[in-house]
Scaffold this active site. Structure first.
Site, short mmCIF file in Angstrom:
data_model
loop_
_atom_site.label_atom_id
_atom_site.label_comp_id
_atom_site.label_asym_id
_atom_site.label_seq_id
_atom_site.Cartn_x
_atom_site.Cartn_y
_atom_site.Cartn_z
N GLY A 117 0.78 -1.23 0.00
CA GLY A 117 0.00 0.00 0.00
C GLY A 117 0.81 1.28 0.00
O GLY A 117 0.25 2.37 -0.12
N LYS A 118 2.14 1.18 0.12
CA LYS A 118 2.97 2.39 0.16
C LYS A 118 3.03 3.04 -1.22
O LYS A 118 2.72 2.44 -2.24
CB LYS A 118 4.39 2.05 0.63
CG LYS A 118 4.46 1.30 1.94
CD LYS A 118 3.87 2.08 3.11
CE LYS A 118 4.11 1.33 4.42
NZ LYS A 118 3.48 2.01 5.57
#
Length: 364
Positions: free
Chosen positions: A185-186
């Site tokens: 998700g970064k």
């Protein structure tokens, strides 16, 4: 309209050929640990950050833990960390045998307040670990000045801020070492767990690499009691495919954030504050609202995804009950934990989706 809190689909559709090509390259080579992909990504990411060295590791928590170990932080030491962040920051301190000491954030930025650091420094303090939360850089000049004054190490937690800058310099370049997470998700995410340490100090780099490779500086020779934390070839290849697009995708996040900030007019909503010297990358766009539960219900009824970062502050987590920090002792962290709501923010959001979120916030 249905809008998720986060979606990888627009990015993955755009980079489909690059990602599949990365997989094929690794699979064809049949080399999966400590190979050419890892070396290539480490070189490229060090250049991107503006540091001399990058060491791929298994995840962001390991990046912080190995950085502390490489600096000699251990049993009996204290490390200053923000009271408002993800628990991995504190866990890294715990894993090396040291004690996390919580310092309250600036309520405007959610980042550690440099003005409150010195009062928490003791004879046991060994390091400061600022977290560039939500993708906005901490106010690093006063933090580095305090560290120099008291002869403390600085380990930057960059897990949410790939590419963010402070006074024109990328984060990760100010301290003795910095830890990155490449959780999917970064802003720069692998397709699984992954992380890295960056530093300008060769001794630290060599020690981090050895510690993450069973404490070995060369095969079957073990200098330290290390662990197994290495960036595998497949994730390195995926990250190499994504890295050239990171700045462009961060710029799109900034465009979305600017629309949010300009468009949200509801006096019940507090939008994020950005320091003059910072260029954030908006991993998270976190608003505050005293009536958060009602706003959550409003969003749910209208198909808008959200998250809360973080609903239980670290000092009130059961795993840290031995620190004996009572409710009310860190009021700013507690205030943020009870009012923060993260709204949709991801590469590929359409203008119509952004406008819909704005309109529903203003109707609330």
């Amino acid at each position: 309209m249905k809008i998720p809190f986060v979606s990888f689909l627009p990015m993955e559709k755009e980079l489909n050929n690059d990602l599949r090509g990365a997989f094929d390259r690794v699979f064809t080579r049949s080399w999966y640990i400590e190979g050419e992909e890892d070396k290539a990504f480490e070189k490229a990411f060090a250049e991107y950050c503006g540091t001399k060295y990058c060491i791929g590791v298994g995840n962001g928590l390991d990046a912080l833990m190995l950085s502390l170990r490489a600096l000699g932080v251990g049993v009996g030491d204290e490390v200053i960390v923000p009271s408002n962040t993800y628990i991995a920051t504190a866990l890294a301190v715990t894993y090396v045998g040291a004690t996390p000491v919580f310092v309250e954030p600036d309520i405007r930025t959610f980042n550690i307040n440099p003005a409150l650091i010195e009062e928490k420094i003791t004879g046991k303090t060994k390091a400061i670990m600022p977290v560039h939360l939500y993708g906005q850089a901490c106010d690093m000049d006063p933090i580095m000045a305090i560290a120099k004054k008291h002869n403390l190490f600085v380990v930057e937690d960059c897990a949410q801020a790939h590419g963010a800058t402070y006074k024109g310099e990328k984060i990760g370049t100010f301290g003795d070492a910095a830890g990155f997470s490449f959780y999917p998700g970064k802003n720069l995410g692998a397709l699984g767990d992954a992380g890295a340490v960056v530093t300008n100090n060769k001794d630290i780099a060599d020690k981090v690499r050895a510690l993450g490779n069973y404490g070995s500086d060369y095969k079957y020779h073990h200098v330290y009691k290390g662990c197994n934390s290495r960036l595998d070839e497949l994730q390195a290849a995926f990250l190499s495919a994504k890295l050239p697009h990171l700045d462009r995708m961060n710029e799109e996040r900034r465009r979305i954030a600017a629309k949010y900030t300009a468009g949200i007019k509801n006096p019940k909503i507090t939008v994020p504050f950005v320091l003059d010297d910072c260029v954030p990358v908006w991993h998270i766009y976190g608003i505050r609202c005293a009536e958060r539960e009602k706003l959550e219900k409003h969003f749910t009824e209208r198909g808008i995804g959200f998250n809360k970062h973080y609903p239980i502050p670290m000092h009130l987590q059961e795993c840290y009950k031995e620190l004996n920090i009572p409710r009310g002792a860190l009021p700013i962290a507690e205030e943020i934990s009870s009012t923060e709501l993260s709204i949709p923010m991801y590469y590929g959001m359409t203008d119509e989706e952004v406008q819909y979120v704005i309109e529903e916030l203003n109707k609330f």
